[in-house]
Every structure is written in structure tokens, then in C-alpha cells.
Design a protein around this motif. Structure first.
Motif, PDB file in Angstrom:
ATOM      1  N   LEU A 143       0.872  -1.171   0.000  1.00 14.25           N
ATOM      2  CA  LEU A 143       0.000   0.000   0.000  1.00 14.25           C
ATOM      3  C   LEU A 143       0.909   1.221   0.000  1.00 14.25           C
ATOM      4  CD1 LEU A 143      -3.025   0.626   0.201  1.00 14.25           C
ATOM      5  CD2 LEU A 143      -2.859   0.376   2.665  1.00 14.25           C
ATOM      6  N   TYR A 144       0.695   2.132  -0.925  1.00 18.70           N
ATOM      7  CA  TYR A 144       1.524   3.328  -1.023  1.00 18.70           C
ATOM      8  C   TYR A 144       0.677   4.522  -0.592  1.00 18.70           C
ATOM      9  CZ  TYR A 144       5.011   0.527  -3.324  1.00 18.70           C
ATOM     10  OH  TYR A 144       5.960  -0.434  -3.589  1.00 18.70           O
ATOM     11  N   PHE A 145       1.143   5.181   0.454  1.00 18.43           N
ATOM     12  CA  PHE A 145       0.448   6.353   0.973  1.00 18.43           C
ATOM     13  C   PHE A 145       1.182   7.621   0.580  1.00 18.43           C
ATOM     14  CE2 PHE A 145      -2.893   4.684   3.462  1.00 18.43           C
ATOM     15  CZ  PHE A 145      -2.449   3.536   4.100  1.00 18.43           C
TER      16      PHE A 145
ATOM     17  N   TRP B 146       1.353  10.173  17.207  1.00 15.38           N
ATOM     18  CA  TRP B 146       0.510   8.977  17.283  1.00 15.38           C
ATOM     19  C   TRP B 146      -0.559   9.069  16.200  1.00 15.38           C
ATOM     20  CZ3 TRP B 146       1.151   4.636  20.139  1.00 15.38           C
ATOM     21  CH2 TRP B 146       2.006   4.697  21.244  1.00 15.38           C
ATOM     22  N   TYR B 147      -0.777   7.919  15.541  1.00 12.84           N
ATOM     23  CA  TYR B 147      -1.806   7.812  14.513  1.00 12.84           C
ATOM     24  C   TYR B 147      -2.677   6.602  14.808  1.00 12.84           C
ATOM     25  CZ  TYR B 147       0.746  11.060  11.429  1.00 12.84           C
ATOM     26  OH  TYR B 147       1.364  12.143  10.888  1.00 12.84           O
ATOM     27  N   LYS B 148      -3.925   6.680  14.325  1.00 13.57           N
ATOM     28  CA  LYS B 148      -4.849   5.541  14.389  1.00 13.57           C
ATOM     29  C   LYS B 148      -5.108   5.102  12.954  1.00 13.57           C
ATOM     30  CE  LYS B 148      -9.576   4.376  15.863  1.00 13.57           C
ATOM     31  NZ  LYS B 148     -10.845   4.918  16.405  1.00 13.57           N
ATOM     32  N   GLN B 149      -4.913   3.804  12.690  1.00 15.79           N
ATOM     33  CA  GLN B 149      -5.161   3.296  11.343  1.00 15.79           C
ATOM     34  C   GLN B 149      -6.220   2.226  11.400  1.00 15.79           C
ATOM     35  OE1 GLN B 149      -1.809   1.521   9.234  1.00 15.79           O
ATOM     36  NE2 GLN B 149      -2.717   2.063   7.274  1.00 15.79           N
ATOM     37  N   GLU B 150      -7.366   2.536  10.799  1.00 15.14           N
ATOM     38  CA  GLU B 150      -8.438   1.543  10.737  1.00 15.14           C
ATOM     39  C   GLU B 150      -8.324   0.775   9.434  1.00 15.14           C
ATOM     40  OE1 GLU B 150     -12.131   3.070  13.023  1.00 15.14           O
ATOM     41  OE2 GLU B 150     -11.060   4.876  12.381  1.00 15.14           O
ATOM     42  N   LYS B 151      -9.228   0.995   8.487  1.00 17.22           N
ATOM     43  CA  LYS B 151      -9.134   0.188   7.276  1.00 17.22           C
ATOM     44  C   LYS B 151      -8.027   0.688   6.340  1.00 17.22           C
ATOM     45  CE  LYS B 151     -13.262  -2.330   7.066  1.00 17.22           C
ATOM     46  NZ  LYS B 151     -14.074  -2.109   8.109  1.00 17.22           N
TER      47      LYS B 151
ATOM     48  N   GLN C 201     -14.089   1.416  23.592  1.00 17.14           N
ATOM     49  CA  GLN C 201     -15.297   1.082  22.834  1.00 17.14           C
ATOM     50  C   GLN C 201     -14.883   0.267  21.618  1.00 17.14           C
ATOM     51  OE1 GLN C 201     -16.872   4.941  21.878  1.00 17.14           O
ATOM     52  NE2 GLN C 201     -17.313   5.463  24.019  1.00 17.14           N
ATOM     53  N   THR C 202     -15.840  -0.438  21.022  1.00 16.72           N
ATOM     54  CA  THR C 202     -15.503  -1.264  19.850  1.00 16.72           C
ATOM     55  C   THR C 202     -14.953  -0.406  18.712  1.00 16.72           C
ATOM     56  OG1 THR C 202     -17.808  -1.162  19.121  1.00 16.72           O
ATOM     57  CG2 THR C 202     -17.149  -3.098  20.396  1.00 16.72           C
ATOM     58  N   GLY C 203     -15.373   0.841  18.655  1.00 19.50           N
ATOM     59  CA  GLY C 203     -14.862   1.747  17.625  1.00 19.50           C
ATOM     60  C   GLY C 203     -13.406   2.131  17.804  1.00 19.50           C
ATOM     61  N   ASP C 204     -12.824   1.782  18.947  1.00 20.04           N
ATOM     62  CA  ASP C 204     -11.392   2.043  19.162  1.00 20.04           C
ATOM     63  C   ASP C 204     -10.539   0.965  18.511  1.00 20.04           C
ATOM     64  OD1 ASP C 204     -12.113   3.093  22.562  1.00 20.04           O
ATOM     65  OD2 ASP C 204     -11.932   4.317  20.733  1.00 20.04           O
ATOM     66  N   SER C 205     -11.152  -0.115  18.046  1.00 15.78           N
ATOM     67  CA  SER C 205     -10.406  -1.197  17.405  1.00 15.78           C
ATOM     68  C   SER C 205      -9.695  -0.665  16.167  1.00 15.78           C
ATOM     69  CB  SER C 205     -11.340  -2.348  17.006  1.00 15.78           C
ATOM     70  OG  SER C 205     -11.949  -2.912  18.145  1.00 15.78           O
ATOM     71  N   ALA C 206      -8.394  -0.814  16.142  1.00 15.48           N
ATOM     72  CA  ALA C 206      -7.581  -0.266  15.046  1.00 15.48           C
ATOM     73  C   ALA C 206      -6.135  -0.648  15.315  1.00 15.48           C
ATOM     74  CB  ALA C 206      -7.700   1.256  14.986  1.00 15.48           C
TER      75      ALA C 206
END
Lengths: 115, 113
Positions: free
Chosen positions: A88-90, B35-40, B80-85
Motif C-alpha cells: 500500500l503506497y500512501f 501517534w496515529y490511528k489506522q483503521e481500514k 469502545q468497539t470503535g477504538d479497534s484499530a
């Protein structure tokens, strides 16, 4: 939606080929960064351009090159593709040139599959 | 060689639990920690830390940096379940080739109902 756009979303190509990935930064941002994310390596910084000039270089292969155009969009060119380039390239953008308080905003990514 | 190490690699908790994610770093000419959050797909920005000992807070998330011991923690309370990442930390450094972000491999958090 971060405001950073990337095209295409997905790309499937064969080994030995060349592809171009495109990124448009957020309005007002002068810096564009390219990253590669693969399962085994995690997120790797490749290269940064600031206002059309190369500002920082990371783990970018010689087969890869990038440029930033006067309208500030950027292209990442990948040539002589190998299976291991599948990732994946961001692209990310920021207002400034990477100063300590400069936050990067990421685009949705381009998924490259090399067969 | 610049290095950012996150732990644990993976975490499964129940809703309502509190979690602490760790990030240690060794980079040349450290500038800041993010800090970053990466979901899909794309990582989304959470915090940037530049000074030791000053907690940054956003809702149930908070983070702090220790520049002497070279680490940062990210706390999430009442998960919460939305914190899943996957949570990524990155250390910004300044070297001869300019500024760069060095990312850890991430901590995968799964919050179950």
C-alpha cells in the motif's frame, strides 16, 4: 476525509513493468511525503518534496523516483517492478517543510499488486 | 540506525477496559513524536508531542512523552468497539537528508463487546 487524494485506488501489474502513482495534497499544503506499507515492513518513509524540491529522502529504492509539479501535485514512479514491491503506497501532505510542529495528513492510499 | 519499537504487538480487551500502548524510540536528532490511528486504510492523526511530561488529551485518549527515557505512552480509557484499530507511533528526526518520520510497526487493538 483528510483532503489528500490519491489515484488510482488499486493497481495490478506484472513484474518488470512501470507504474505511476499520483497524489494531490490538501489545499494550502506545500509538502508531499510518500510512504510504503507492507505487511512485513510496516510503514516506511520514502521521500518528501517541499514546494517542488526534494526535502528529505528515506528508504527509497533506485528503481523508484518522485517529483512534485508546480501545481504541487506529486507523482511516484515505480519501475522494473518486482513481486516484493506489492504494498500500500500512501501519500501525506503538510503545510510546511517538516518542522517539528508540522502535522502530516494521509491520503487513502494506492494498493499495488505485482503479479 | 533509527528505531521505533511499539509494544504490545497486539491486544484484545473488553469494552470498558483501559489500555496503555507503549512506544520507545532511538532516532538521530529527535524532534517530535506522533501517534496515529489506522483503521481500514489511511492513518489518521491523533497527537503530536514535543515536550516531556506534558499530557495531551482528546476525549478518552491521552498521551505523554518522556524524552529522558525515550518513550511515549498512549492511554485509552473506557474503550469502545470503535477504538479497534492499529495504533502507530512515529518519531520525527532530523538527519543530513532532512526531516523524516520513523514509524513503529504498530499495536493492533481489538475491543470486544
Amino acid at each position: 476525509d483528510s483532503g489528500v487524494t490519491q489515484t488510482p485506488k488499486h493497481l495490478i501489474t506484472a513484474t518488470g513493468q512501470r507504474v505511476t502513482l499520483r497524489c494531490s495534497p490538501r489545499s494550502g499544503d506545500l509538502s508531499v511525503y510518500w510512504y510504503q506499507q507492507s505487511l512485513d515492513q510496516g510503514l516506511q518513509f520514502l521521500i518528501q518534496y517541499y514546494n517542488g524540491e526534494e526535502r528529505a529522502k528515506g528508504n527509497i529504492l533506485e528503481r523508484f523516483s518522485a517529483q512534485q509539479f508546480p501545481d504541487l501535485h506529486s507523482e511516484l514512479n515505480l519501475s522494473s517492478l518486482e513481486l516484493g514491491d506489492s504494498a500500500l503506497y500512501f501519500c501525506a501532505s503538510s503545510v510546511g517543510g517538516g518542522l517539528r510542529t508540522d502535522t502530516q495528513y494521509f491520503g487513502p492510499g494506492t494498493r499495488l499488486t505485482v503479479l | 540506525e533509527d528505531k521505533v519499537v511499539q509494544s504490545p504487538l497486539s491486544l484484545v480487551v473488553h469494552e470498558g477496559d483501559t489500555v496503555t500502548l507503549n512506544c520507545s524510540y532511538e532516532v538521530t536528532n529527535f524532534r517530535s513524536l506522533l501517534w496515529y490511528k489506522q483503521e481500514k486504510k489511511a492513518p489518521t492523526f491523533l497527537f503530536m508531542l514535543t515536550s516531556s511530561g506534558i499530557e495531551k488529551k482528546s476525549g478518552r485518549l491521552s498521551s505523554i512523552l518522556d524524552k529522558k527515557e525515550l518513550f511515549s505512552i498512549l492511554n485509552i480509557t473506557a474503550t469502545q468497539t470503535g477504538d479497534s484499530a492499529v495504533y502507530l507511533c512515529a518519531a520525527r528526526s532530523n538527519s543530513n537528508s532532512g526531516y523524516a518520520l520513523n514509524f513503529g510497526k504498530g499495536t493492533s487493538l481489538l475491543v470486544t463487546p
